[in-house]
Design an enzyme around this catalytic site. Structure first.
Site, PDB file in Angstrom:
ATOM      1  CG  MET A   1      -1.910  -1.184   1.065  1.00  0.00           C
ATOM      2  SD  MET A   1      -3.378  -0.966   2.166  1.00  0.00           S
ATOM      3  CE  MET A   1      -2.623  -0.807   3.547  1.00  0.00           C
TER       4      MET A   1
ATOM      5  CG  ASP B   1       0.600  -7.569   7.689  1.00  0.00           C
ATOM      6  OD1 ASP B   1      -0.119  -6.631   8.298  1.00  0.00           O
ATOM      7  OD2 ASP B   1       1.508  -6.843   7.192  1.00  0.00           O
TER       8      ASP B   1
ATOM      9  CB  SER C   1       4.345  -0.698  10.856  1.00  0.00           C
ATOM     10  OG  SER C   1       2.760  -0.102  10.317  1.00  0.00           O
TER      11      SER C   1
ATOM     12  CG  HIS D   1       6.819  -1.894   2.229  1.00  0.00           C
ATOM     13  ND1 HIS D   1       6.761  -0.800   2.949  1.00  0.00           N
ATOM     14  CD2 HIS D   1       5.461  -2.617   2.071  1.00  0.00           C
ATOM     15  CE1 HIS D   1       5.449  -0.456   3.345  1.00  0.00           C
ATOM     16  NE2 HIS D   1       4.953  -1.765   2.973  1.00  0.00           N
TER      17      HIS D   1
ATOM     18  CD  GLN E   1      -1.862  -8.989   3.929  1.00  0.00           C
ATOM     19  OE1 GLN E   1      -2.616  -8.223   4.037  1.00  0.00           O
ATOM     20  NE2 GLN E   1      -0.729  -8.665   3.717  1.00  0.00           N
TER      21      GLN E   1
ATOM     22  N   GLY F   1       4.954 -10.189   3.727  1.00  0.00           N
ATOM     23  CA  GLY F   1       5.570 -10.158   4.943  1.00  0.00           C
ATOM     24  C   GLY F   1       5.068 -11.183   6.122  1.00  0.00           C
TER      25      GLY F   1
HETATM   26  P1  AMP Z   1       1.433  -3.050   3.559  1.00  0.00           P
HETATM   27  O1  AMP Z   1       1.974  -2.016   2.558  1.00  0.00           O
HETATM   28  O2  AMP Z   1       1.482  -2.544   4.722  1.00  0.00           O
HETATM   29  O3  AMP Z   1       0.388  -3.234   2.885  1.00  0.00           O
HETATM   30  O4  AMP Z   1       2.520  -4.152   3.437  1.00  0.00           O
HETATM   31  C1  AMP Z   1       2.768  -4.769   2.191  1.00  0.00           C
HETATM   32  C2  AMP Z   1       3.639  -6.008   2.258  1.00  0.00           C
HETATM   33  O5  AMP Z   1       4.784  -5.646   2.949  1.00  0.00           O
HETATM   34  C3  AMP Z   1       2.947  -7.042   3.112  1.00  0.00           C
HETATM   35  O6  AMP Z   1       3.096  -8.369   2.584  1.00  0.00           O
HETATM   36  C4  AMP Z   1       3.505  -6.844   4.734  1.00  0.00           C
HETATM   37  O7  AMP Z   1       3.202  -7.946   5.422  1.00  0.00           O
HETATM   38  C5  AMP Z   1       4.823  -6.586   4.061  1.00  0.00           C
HETATM   39  N1  AMP Z   1       5.397  -5.877   5.571  1.00  0.00           N
HETATM   40  C6  AMP Z   1       4.965  -4.760   6.083  1.00  0.00           C
HETATM   41  N2  AMP Z   1       5.833  -4.417   7.163  1.00  0.00           N
HETATM   42  C7  AMP Z   1       6.782  -5.527   7.038  1.00  0.00           C
HETATM   43  C8  AMP Z   1       7.873  -5.598   7.935  1.00  0.00           C
HETATM   44  N3  AMP Z   1       8.143  -4.710   8.950  1.00  0.00           N
HETATM   45  N4  AMP Z   1       8.627  -6.738   7.458  1.00  0.00           N
HETATM   46  C9  AMP Z   1       8.486  -7.434   6.651  1.00  0.00           C
HETATM   47  N5  AMP Z   1       7.247  -7.163   5.715  1.00  0.00           N
HETATM   48  C10 AMP Z   1       6.347  -5.864   5.878  1.00  0.00           C
END
Ligand code: AMP
Length: 282
Positions: free
Chosen positions: A30, A150, A185, A37, A153, A147
Site C-alpha cells: 500500500m 501480517d 510499519s 517492503h 494475511q 511479510g
Molecule cells: P502494506 O503496505 O502494509 O500492505 O504491506 C505490504 C507488504 O509488506 C505485506 O506483505 C506486509 O506483510 C509486508 N510488510 C509490512 N511491514 C513489514 C515488515 N516490517 N517486515 C516485513 N514485511 C513487511
C-alpha cells in the site's frame, strides 16, 4: 524502472515477459515504503527475472471508521526505494482502474480469515483477498512475496491460492524491525515520540511469551497471560487480542502438543494507533 498505472498496460507487458519465459515476482504493497517492503523486493529480485511492486491503498480492506483517507502516501520516495531495491516495474493503479464502475465481485476465503483480525476488522480480509486476486490476474506472477509482519494475511493468501489453484508460489519473508524491536510499519508514523517508545512493548511481550514457551510451558491461557501482563505494563494501551495459536490453522487448543508450531499474535492500540505484531515459536 517503469511505472505503469493502467490494468491494460500491465497485462500487455506481463504477457510479453511470460512469452519470453521470464519468471515474474510480485510484491503487493500500500506504499509509504520502508525497509520491510524493500526486503520483500530484494527477495523477489534474488528469485525472479522481473520484479513488479504494486502500490495501491485498497479501499476495500478499510472499514468506514478506519484510516483510508489519512493513510500516508509519498509516491516520489516510494519510487526511489522500489528502484533501489531492484524493481523493474512499479504498478500504481487508481481505484477506478482496479474497481471500475459496477465492480461487484468479492472473494471471501473463510477459515483462517475468521479469528483475530477477522473479528476486529470483519470486512478486511475480503478486501485483501479480492485485491490480491485481481493483482495476481493482472501481474501473472510465478512468485508473490508477503511479510510475516501480517502473519494471518499470509495464511489467508496461501489458502486463497490453494483453494483456487492459482499457479503462484506465496513466499513469506521475515519481519523487519527497528533497532529497538518495533516492527516496521507505515502506520508507525502516526505515533508521537512518547507513544513510539511505548510501542516497543509489543515485541517485548512476544519475546517474553516465546521465552516462557521455551521453558516448557505449553498451556495456552498461561502463555496468553504472559503476553497480556507485559503489554499492560505500559499505560494507555488497549489490547484487541494477545493470543497463542496453531501456526498452520490458527486453532487455539487448551494445550499445545510438543511438536506443534505456535504463533503468538498481538494487536493493540497505543493512543489511537493500532499496531500488530507476531512471533513464530517452532
Ligand atoms: P502494506 O503496505 O502494509 O500492505 O504491506 C505490504 C507488504 O509488506 C505485506 O506483505 C506486509 O506483510 C509486508 N510488510 C509490512 N511491514 C513489514 C515488515 N516490517 N517486515 C516485513 N514485511 C513487511
Amino acid at each position: 524502472m517503469q511505472q505503469i498505472t493502467s490494468a491494460h498496460d500491465i497485462q500487455r507487458v506481463v504477457l510479453a515477459a511470460r512469452r519470453e519465459g521470464k519468471r515474474i515476482g510480485v510484491v503487493p504493497t500500500m506504499g509509504y515504503l520502508h525497509d520491510g517492503h524493500a526486503s520483500l523486493m530484494r527477495a523477489a529480485r534474488a528469485a525472479c527475472d522481473i520484479v513488479i511492486a504494486t502500490i495501491f491503498v485498497n479501499p476495500l480492506q478499510f472499514a468506514p471508521s478506519e484510516d483510508f483517507t489519512r493513510y500516508p502516501r509519498d509516491i516520489e520516495r516510494d519510487r526511489q526505494i522500489a528502484e533501489e531495491a531492484g524493481c523493474n516495474i512499479l504498478f500504481t493503479p487508481t481505484s477506478e482502474e482496479m474497481y471500475p464502475e459496477g465492480f461487484k465481485t468479492t472473494i471471501s476465503v473463510g477459515g483462517v480469515s475468521a479469528p483475530f483480525e477477522g473479528i476486529f476488522r470483519p470486512t478486511h480480509f475480503n478486501g485483501v483477498a479480492t485485491v490480491v486476486t485481481k493483482l495476481f490476474i493482472l501481474t501473472q506472477p510465478d512468485k508473490a512475496f508477503f511479510g510475516q509482519k501480517d502473519y494471518q494475511q499470509c495464511l489467508v493468501v496461501k489458502k486463497l491460492v490453494r483453494d483456487l489453484a492459482m499457479p503462484v508460489e506465496v513466499v513469506m519473508c521475515p519481519t523487519q524491525r527497528e533497532s529497538d524491536g518495533l516492527a516496521m510499519s507505515s502506520r508507525n508514523m502516526y505515533l508521537s515520540a512518547e507513544e513510539r517508545s511505548r510501542a516497543t512493548i509489543l515485541y517485548a511481550a512476544l519475546q517474553a511469551a516465546q521465552q516462557f514457551i521455551m521453558q516448557g510451558n505449553r498451556t495456552r491461557l498461561s502463555i496468553e497471560a504472559v503476553l497480556r501482563d507485559v503489554l499492560l505494563s505500559v499505560h494507555d494501551i488497549t489490547i484487541d487480542y494477545a493470543a497463542a495459536a496453531d501456526s498452520e490453522d490458527l486453532s487455539q487448543p487448551d494445550e499445545f502438543a510438543p511438536q506443534q508450531g505456535i504463533v503468538l499474535l498481538v494487536a493493540a492500540r497505543i493512543g489511537s494507533t493500532r499496531l500488530i505484531d507476531n512471533l513464530l515459536v517452532r
